[in-house]
Design a protein around this motif. Structure first.
Motif, PDB file in Angstrom:
ATOM      1  N   VAL A   1       7.492  -4.026 -12.303  1.00 53.94           N
ATOM      2  CA  VAL A   1       6.757  -3.107 -13.194  1.00 53.94           C
ATOM      3  C   VAL A   1       6.664  -1.721 -12.561  1.00 53.94           C
ATOM      4  N   LEU A   2       6.367  -1.670 -11.267  1.00 52.96           N
ATOM      5  CA  LEU A   2       6.166  -0.387 -10.595  1.00 52.96           C
ATOM      6  C   LEU A   2       7.480   0.395 -10.506  1.00 52.96           C
TER       7      LEU A   2
ATOM      8  N   PHE B   1       0.837  -1.206   0.000  1.00 54.11           N
ATOM      9  CA  PHE B   1       0.000   0.000   0.000  1.00 54.11           C
ATOM     10  C   PHE B   1       0.870   1.253   0.000  1.00 54.11           C
ATOM     11  N   THR B   2       1.892   1.247   0.863  1.00 52.50           N
ATOM     12  CA  THR B   2       2.774   2.410   0.980  1.00 52.50           C
ATOM     13  C   THR B   2       3.534   2.649  -0.323  1.00 52.50           C
ATOM     14  N   SER B   3       4.017   1.578  -0.945  1.00 52.68           N
ATOM     15  CA  SER B   3       4.805   1.767  -2.177  1.00 52.68           C
ATOM     16  C   SER B   3       3.922   2.270  -3.320  1.00 52.68           C
ATOM     17  N   GLY B   4       2.695   1.760  -3.412  1.00 57.23           N
ATOM     18  CA  GLY B   4       1.770   2.247  -4.442  1.00 57.23           C
ATOM     19  C   GLY B   4       1.482   3.730  -4.269  1.00 57.23           C
TER      20      GLY B   4
ATOM     21  N   LEU C   1      10.160  -1.297  -0.839  1.00 56.05           N
ATOM     22  CA  LEU C   1       8.927  -1.437  -0.049  1.00 56.05           C
ATOM     23  C   LEU C   1       7.981  -2.516  -0.556  1.00 56.05           C
ATOM     24  N   THR C   2       7.951  -2.728  -1.896  1.00 54.96           N
ATOM     25  CA  THR C   2       6.962  -3.658  -2.444  1.00 54.96           C
ATOM     26  C   THR C   2       7.375  -5.100  -2.170  1.00 54.96           C
ATOM     27  N   PRO C   3       6.467  -5.918  -1.628  1.00 58.14           N
ATOM     28  CA  PRO C   3       6.810  -7.327  -1.411  1.00 58.14           C
ATOM     29  C   PRO C   3       7.176  -7.994  -2.739  1.00 58.14           C
TER      30      PRO C   3
ATOM     31  N   ALA D   1      13.818   3.404  -6.343  1.00 64.61           N
ATOM     32  CA  ALA D   1      14.558   2.593  -5.371  1.00 64.61           C
ATOM     33  C   ALA D   1      13.703   2.312  -4.133  1.00 64.61           C
ATOM     34  N   ALA D   2      13.002   3.352  -3.653  1.00 64.26           N
ATOM     35  CA  ALA D   2      12.165   3.184  -2.454  1.00 64.26           C
ATOM     36  C   ALA D   2      11.022   2.206  -2.708  1.00 64.26           C
ATOM     37  N   VAL D   3      10.425   2.299  -3.891  1.00 64.04           N
ATOM     38  CA  VAL D   3       9.303   1.421  -4.246  1.00 64.04           C
ATOM     39  C   VAL D   3       9.780  -0.033  -4.360  1.00 64.04           C
TER      40      VAL D   3
END
Length: 495
Positions: free
Chosen positions: A334-335, A268-271, A483-485, A478-480
């Protein structure tokens, strides 16, 4: 859920068409104004502050109301909220016929903001309740995101066409027939959905969220134009106090106005972070790009719109494909990859000579990068249980709105500082204020040197600002990624 289980399976794609079309229009409306602004300014002669408010008031109102309106929609019914939003948006668009002073245009834009705040999160949370299958939902959200991208690109073209044929009022009136159709289609095609157990309404939380968001957005905007003055610092302090209070209140309550606990989910946070940074970079660059095309290159509004088409093309092609790509190579790739591609687009502007072919490459890459963000919505929605769909939608929309505001304020003011630095010491305030002002002074004085100096200063400021935009996107990528599983599967995100 207040509708029967059979209903979503019969008309859900038709309902998606209504939701996507309404979003398309709201996004178009936000970008049409950029093209119409020069003509509106010429006719209404607003002061610098009035001009700022003409641009800003829409996002201030939307940002202020999103949380409250989403929570209300969860209780009152999301369909009701959406159809009412269509009505407000349509009526505000008609009201522009009577607006012939800056203050009246600001009032119309504020009304449009109320309508926009009612429409935006309702479309997202309704997709969440219409599509119960995770894979279908990811596709539906991909289509929804593609519409947002196409709307952003069609806005300037539509605006350009309308302005070549009619006065600037037409940029608003184009909404009216579409909203009329949307109301009728919405009443027939959309099922009603709401949170089955909404709990008690939080009146204090409502006040805190509205005051906090408006003060926050106001502070950002004015820090950019006036620097750290008394009103700016006051607004920032007010925003800090009310928003911290609001978040703490939401964390303490069983049934909060906004489900802040959603941020415990890395997905959720990364999105949300992806939505925020993209919108910062995009809004700031669109503003500068449109000025560069019209003032430096001398394009008409229509030519400007057409020149931005590669961005829409990149986005429209990649948005619907993003869910399938995520299923194959993972949502995380992808994100984060999308943010990296958009960053590359910004860096092209900094590295390559600023001529239109390179600008086209740049906006194509930015558009393609944005396209992969179609799954940001699916990632955000996968991190939220259905009864909290309104909260998740409100957080996503708020991150787009606040991002847009931050983009214009931070990147816009950075570009303004760089532009002034590129001018000679002797430049008059009108010349230093903006490129438009400088070119007007150059015409009055018949000084081609001044015009050349000012356009060069502006182009250089655009190039350096692109570098900052690119770095911001790389940091976000980089942050995304972090954070993303790694094994996030959007198709199985049922909850």
């Amino acid at each position: 859920m207040t509708h029967t289980a059979a209903k979503p399976y019969t008309r859900r794609w038709a309902a998606l068409a209504v939701l996507s079309a309404s979003l398309l229009l709201v996004v178009m409306d936000m970008t049409i104004l950029n093209v119409a602004l020069p003509e509106m300014s010429a006719e209404l002669k607003p002061g610098a502050v009035e001009l700022l408010w003409m641009v800003d008031i829409y996002s201030l109102v939307v940002a202020g109301l999103l949380v409250t309106v989403s929570a209300l929609g969860d209780r009152w019914g999301r369909k009701r909220m959406l159809v009412s939003g269509f009505a407000v948006f349509g009526l505000a668009s008609v009201a522009v016929l009577w607006a012939d002073r800056p203050a009246e245009v600001i009032a119309v834009r504020a009304l449009l903001g109320i309508g926009g705040a009612m429409i935006m999160p309702s479309t997202l949370s309704m997709i969440r309740s219409l599509f119960t299958d995770g894979r279908e939902r990811a596709t539906a959200l991909g289509i929804w995101a593609a519409m947002a991208a196409v709307g952003g690109a069609l806005g300037p073209i539509t605006g350009g066409l309308l302005l070549e044929a009619f006065s600037w009022h037409a940029a608003f009136l184009v909404n009216v027939p579409v909203m009329a159709v949307a109301i009728v289609a919405g009443l027939f095609l959309l099922p009603e959905s709401r949170n089955p157990a909404p709990g008690r309404w939080d009146a204090l939380g409502t006040v805190l969220s509205v005051v906090g968001m408006v003060a926050f957005v106001y502070a950002i905007k004015h820090l950019a134009t006036e620097g750290p003055g008394v009103s700016t610092i006051g607004a920032a302090a007010l925003a800090a106090i009310t928003l911290v209070w609001f978040v703490r209140r939401c964390l303490r309550r069983q049934d909060p106005l906004l489900e802040v606990r959603l941020f415990r989910s890395g997905a959720f946070t990364s999105g949300t972070l992806a939505a925020l940074t993209t919108s910062i970079a995009m809004a700031g660059m669109m503003l500068l790009m449109v000025q560069w095309m019209q003032l430096v290159q001398g394009y008409s509004p229509l030519q400007t719109g057409l020149a931005m088409l590669p961005m829409a093309a990149g986005s429209a092609v990649l948005s619907p494909l993003a869910p399938a790509m995520a299923a194959r190579i993972g949502a995380r790739t992808v994100l984060a990859g999308g943010l990296a591609i958009a960053a590359l687009g910004f860096l092209v502007l900094w590295i390559a000579p600023t001529t239109y072919p390179w600008v086209a490459v740049s906006v194509l890459l930015i558009g393609a990068g944005m396209g992969s963000l179609a799954i940001a919505s699916a990632v955000i929605m996968s991190g939220a249980p259905e009864e909290k769909a309104g909260s998740a939608a409100a957080i996503e929309e708020t991150s787009y709105e606040v991002g847009g505001t931050l983009g214009v304020a931070v990147l816009g003011s950075l570009a303004a500082v760089l532009y002034r630095a590129g001018l000679p010491e002797s430049a008059t305030p009108a010349v230093r204020e903006s490129l438009g002002g400088a070119l007007a002074v150059a015409r009055e004085l018949g000084s081609s040197d001044l015009a050349v100096q000012a356009t060069r200063a502006f182009t250089e400021s655009l190039e350096v600002t692109s570098l900052y935009g690119g770095v911001l996107m790389l940091v976000a990528a980089a942050a995304v990624w972090w954070l993303t599983p790694a094994r996030l599967d959007l198709a199985s995100a049922h909850h």
